[in-house]
Enzyme design. Sequence first.
Site, PDB file in Angstrom:
ATOM      1  N   MET A 288       0.889  -1.493   0.502  1.00  0.00           N
ATOM      2  CA  MET A 288       0.198   0.495  -0.256  1.00  0.00           C
ATOM      3  C   MET A 288       0.660   0.860  -0.005  1.00  0.00           C
ATOM      4  O   MET A 288       0.261   2.342   0.222  1.00  0.00           O
ATOM      5  CB  MET A 288      -0.691   0.186   0.930  1.00  0.00           C
ATOM      6  CG  MET A 288      -1.747  -1.600   1.222  1.00  0.00           C
ATOM      7  SD  MET A 288      -3.961  -1.107   2.056  1.00  0.00           S
ATOM      8  CE  MET A 288      -2.839  -0.342   3.828  1.00  0.00           C
TER       9      MET A 288
ATOM     10  N   HIS B 215       9.365  -3.128   3.894  1.00  0.00           N
ATOM     11  CA  HIS B 215       8.691  -4.074   2.432  1.00  0.00           C
ATOM     12  C   HIS B 215      10.291  -3.800   1.129  1.00  0.00           C
ATOM     13  O   HIS B 215      10.533  -4.986   0.595  1.00  0.00           O
ATOM     14  CB  HIS B 215       8.938  -2.424   1.971  1.00  0.00           C
ATOM     15  CG  HIS B 215       7.382  -2.213   1.789  1.00  0.00           C
ATOM     16  ND1 HIS B 215       6.918  -1.085   3.173  1.00  0.00           N
ATOM     17  CD2 HIS B 215       6.083  -2.929   2.138  1.00  0.00           C
ATOM     18  CE1 HIS B 215       5.461  -1.360   2.817  1.00  0.00           C
ATOM     19  NE2 HIS B 215       4.756  -2.175   2.918  1.00  0.00           N
TER      20      HIS B 215
ATOM     21  N   GLN C 132     -10.265  -1.792   2.730  1.00  0.00           N
ATOM     22  CA  GLN C 132      -9.931  -3.055   3.371  1.00  0.00           C
ATOM     23  C   GLN C 132      -9.547  -2.218   4.588  1.00  0.00           C
ATOM     24  O   GLN C 132      -9.542  -2.738   5.742  1.00  0.00           O
ATOM     25  CB  GLN C 132      -8.108  -3.840   3.596  1.00  0.00           C
ATOM     26  CG  GLN C 132      -7.347  -3.344   3.460  1.00  0.00           C
ATOM     27  CD  GLN C 132      -5.580  -3.639   3.086  1.00  0.00           C
ATOM     28  OE1 GLN C 132      -5.646  -4.015   1.348  1.00  0.00           O
ATOM     29  NE2 GLN C 132      -4.952  -3.839   3.812  1.00  0.00           N
TER      30      GLN C 132
ATOM     31  N   GLU D  91       5.587 -11.546   7.687  1.00  0.00           N
ATOM     32  CA  GLU D  91       5.131 -12.466   8.449  1.00  0.00           C
ATOM     33  C   GLU D  91       4.498 -11.581   9.909  1.00  0.00           C
ATOM     34  O   GLU D  91       3.796 -11.969  10.804  1.00  0.00           O
ATOM     35  CB  GLU D  91       5.366 -13.293   9.126  1.00  0.00           C
ATOM     36  CG  GLU D  91       6.125 -14.217   8.549  1.00  0.00           C
ATOM     37  CD  GLU D  91       6.856 -15.017   8.814  1.00  0.00           C
ATOM     38  OE1 GLU D  91       8.024 -15.081   9.893  1.00  0.00           O
ATOM     39  OE2 GLU D  91       6.959 -16.443   8.687  1.00  0.00           O
TER      40      GLU D  91
HETATM   41  O1  PAF Z   1      -0.077  -5.664   3.837  1.00  0.00           O
HETATM   42  C1  PAF Z   1      -0.325  -4.786   3.100  1.00  0.00           C
HETATM   43  O2  PAF Z   1       0.109  -3.466   2.846  1.00  0.00           O
HETATM   44  C2  PAF Z   1      -2.021  -5.128   2.578  1.00  0.00           C
HETATM   45  O3  PAF Z   1      -2.634  -5.348   3.267  1.00  0.00           O
HETATM   46  C3  PAF Z   1      -1.842  -5.701   1.133  1.00  0.00           C
HETATM   47  C4  PAF Z   1      -1.262  -7.519   1.209  1.00  0.00           C
HETATM   48  C5  PAF Z   1      -0.941  -4.808   0.388  1.00  0.00           C
HETATM   49  C6  PAF Z   1      -3.430  -5.307   0.984  1.00  0.00           C
HETATM   50  O4  PAF Z   1      -3.540  -4.679   0.503  1.00  0.00           O
END
Ligand code: PAF
Length: 278
Positions: free
Chosen positions: A29, A36, A60, A148
């Site tokens: 996101m 990341h 979400q 995780e």
């Molecule tokens: O973990 C995240 O950053 C989000 O939940 C994801 C997996 C990119 C889905 O929007």
Amino acid sequence: MLVFAKIKSVQQKIKSLKKGTSVGFVPTMGALHKGHLSLIEQAKRENDIVVVSIFVNPTQFNKKEDLVNYPKTIDSDLSLLKSVYCDLVFTPTAEEIYSNNIQSQLFNFDGLEHQMEGKFRDGHFDGVGTIVKRLFEIVTPHKAYFGEKDFQQLQIIKKMVQKNQIPVKVIGCDIFRENDGLAMSSRNERLTKEHRNAAPFIYKTLKQAKIEFGTKSALEIVDWVENEFKNQPLLELEYFEIADEETLQPIKNKNSAKNRAFIAVFAGKIRLIDNISL
Ligand code: PAF
């Protein structure tokens, strides 16, 4: 590094790859941090090309203010992605993904969705399932990488892939931590200085819980953790649970299953989660 905002363009590009080219995928996101980048580096090592998506998924978020306040840092995200030699970035708009129907599909994750985060974030996992399924359909990766730190999310995505027979290997990657142990998260940037200083207590407690798990029962450890947080004026414990890694059901007695301790804590307005394998 190629950047596409349209579904058709990404699909065309991926279709044009030579047969046998393996595609690794890291959905994000945005507001990228070293955690990341470690997923992307792993994906680079294990695949021929790496695709990263940046999409702040509206379905979400169960609180509108969290969606509004979610950091959006596209320029620095793109420079970071360049620095780790990401091949392709997908940056769709909400309209591109959802047309004009910004809604989640409803899933049955065999009960995984009702544990822990599911009790506090209504509809969150339907939103995650919806977007990850959609992104898998668009990108058609061979392997997809998830941290995780969001262990429940990882198990739910594995379940979604299995139930929908999606041909992708979902890979969970170790939690990336700051030097003082705080799990890396885009939310850490929003902590006040005081709360940032207090936050490493979360991982310190998890590590101690792991040691205690050698000699004490799960219930005793839950009591101990709850008491520890009573002495932390800047941190408010939302839950601490010891659960089976597969079912995510809290365990009462130690068993042969793999167990993990999970925690959610408010540091001021910022909600932080973490976990440790026991
Ligand atoms: O973990 C995240 O950053 C989000 O939940 C994801 C997996 C990119 C889905 O929007």
